[in-house]
Design an enzyme around this catalytic site. Structure first.
Site, PDB file in Angstrom:
ATOM      1  N   GLY A  22     -18.446  44.418  65.038  1.00  0.00           N
ATOM      2  CA  GLY A  22     -19.653  43.826  65.619  1.00  0.00           C
ATOM      3  C   GLY A  22     -19.351  43.028  66.870  1.00  0.00           C
ATOM      4  O   GLY A  22     -20.050  43.156  67.885  1.00  0.00           O
ATOM      5  N   TYR A 158     -18.920  46.597  46.618  1.00  0.00           N
ATOM      6  CA  TYR A 158     -18.890  47.007  48.019  1.00  0.00           C
ATOM      7  C   TYR A 158     -19.262  48.485  48.138  1.00  0.00           C
ATOM      8  O   TYR A 158     -20.106  48.866  48.948  1.00  0.00           O
ATOM      9  CB  TYR A 158     -17.510  46.740  48.630  1.00  0.00           C
ATOM     10  CG  TYR A 158     -17.419  47.115  50.086  1.00  0.00           C
ATOM     11  CD1 TYR A 158     -17.856  46.234  51.066  1.00  0.00           C
ATOM     12  CD2 TYR A 158     -16.921  48.351  50.487  1.00  0.00           C
ATOM     13  CE1 TYR A 158     -17.800  46.564  52.413  1.00  0.00           C
ATOM     14  CE2 TYR A 158     -16.855  48.695  51.824  1.00  0.00           C
ATOM     15  CZ  TYR A 158     -17.291  47.795  52.788  1.00  0.00           C
ATOM     16  OH  TYR A 158     -17.232  48.135  54.117  1.00  0.00           O
TER      17      TYR A 158
END
Length: 189
Positions: A22, A158
Site C-alpha cells: 500500500g 487469514y
C-alpha cells in the site's frame, strides 16, 4: 512506448497505505502524478507517506482511520470528494494475520482478522461502489492473496478472510455485468 496507463490527475484512494504494498503503491502513484488519498490507522506514518509524495512533486492527503469502522471509511470517501471532486480508483489493501494452530489462537484474534480483512474491505468496497455508480465511472481493486485460493496451515482466519475477498470481488463483478445488461435492455425499448 510505455505500457503503463497514465494516472496523472486521477484520484486514487489506497487503504493500508502506511506500509508494504500500500505504501509503495501510494508513493509510486503520487510520483506519477495521481492525487493520492492515503488511508491507514497510523496517522503519523501516513504523514511521512504524504511528505514523501510531496517531495517528489506529487499531491496526497492522509486520512487516519481503521477500515473496520464504517465512519472511518465514510471519512476517507468524504475527504477524497472534498479535496479532489471524484474518486477514479479505490484500492482496498489492508491485511492483518494471526499465526498458529486454529484452536490455539484466541478467538478474539481470529475475529479481528476477519473484521479488518473482510469486513473492512466490504465497507471500503461499498463506499467505492456507491461513489462509482453516482459518478458513472471508477475502478475498484480489492487486494487478496494466494490464500484466497490456496489456504495455508497456521493461518486459518487469514485464509478465510482472503477467500471472502475473492468471492466478494467475483460477486460485485457479476452484479455489474447484470446491471449493465439491464441498462442495455431498458435503453433498447
Amino acid at each position: 512506448m510505455s505500457h503503463e496507463k497514465d494516472v496523472r490527475g486521477k484520484t486514487i484512494v489506497i487503504t493500508g497505505a502506511s506500509s508494504g504494498f500500500g505504501r509503495g503503491a501510494a508513493e509510486r502513484l503520487g510520483e506519477r502524478g495521481a492525487n493520492v488519498v492515503a488511508a491507514a490507522r497510523r496517522g503519523d506514518v501516513l504523514d511521512d507517506v504524504v511528505a514523501s509524495i510531496a517531495a517528489k512533486g506529487g499531491t496526497a492527503v492522509a486520512v487516519a482511520g481503521d477500515v473496520s469502522d464504517p465512519t472511518a471509511i465514510a471519512r476517507i470517501a468524504a475527504t477524497a470528494i472534498d479535496r479532489f471532486g471524484a474518486v477514479d480508483v479505490w484500492v482496498n489493501d489492508v491485511g492483518v494475520g494471526a499465526l498458529g494452530l486454529f484452536w490455539e489462537v484466541p478467538v478474539e484474534d481470529h475475529a479481528r482478522v476477519l473484521d479488518v480483512n473482510l469486513t473492512g474491505l466490504l465497507y471500503g468496497s461499498h463506499a467505492a461502489m456507491r461513489l462509482f455508480v453516482a459518478q458513472g465511472h471508477g475502478v475498484l481493486v480489492n487486494v487478496g492473496s494466494l490464500e484466497s485460493d490456496v489456504p495455508l496451515a497456521y493461518q486459518a482466519s487469514y485464509a478465510a478472510s482472503k477467500a471472502g475477498v475473492l468471492s466478494l470481488g467475483r460477486t460485485i463483478n457479476e452484479e455489474l455485468r447484470l446491471a449493465a445488461s439491464t441498462r442495455r435492455s431498458r435503453s433498447a425499448r
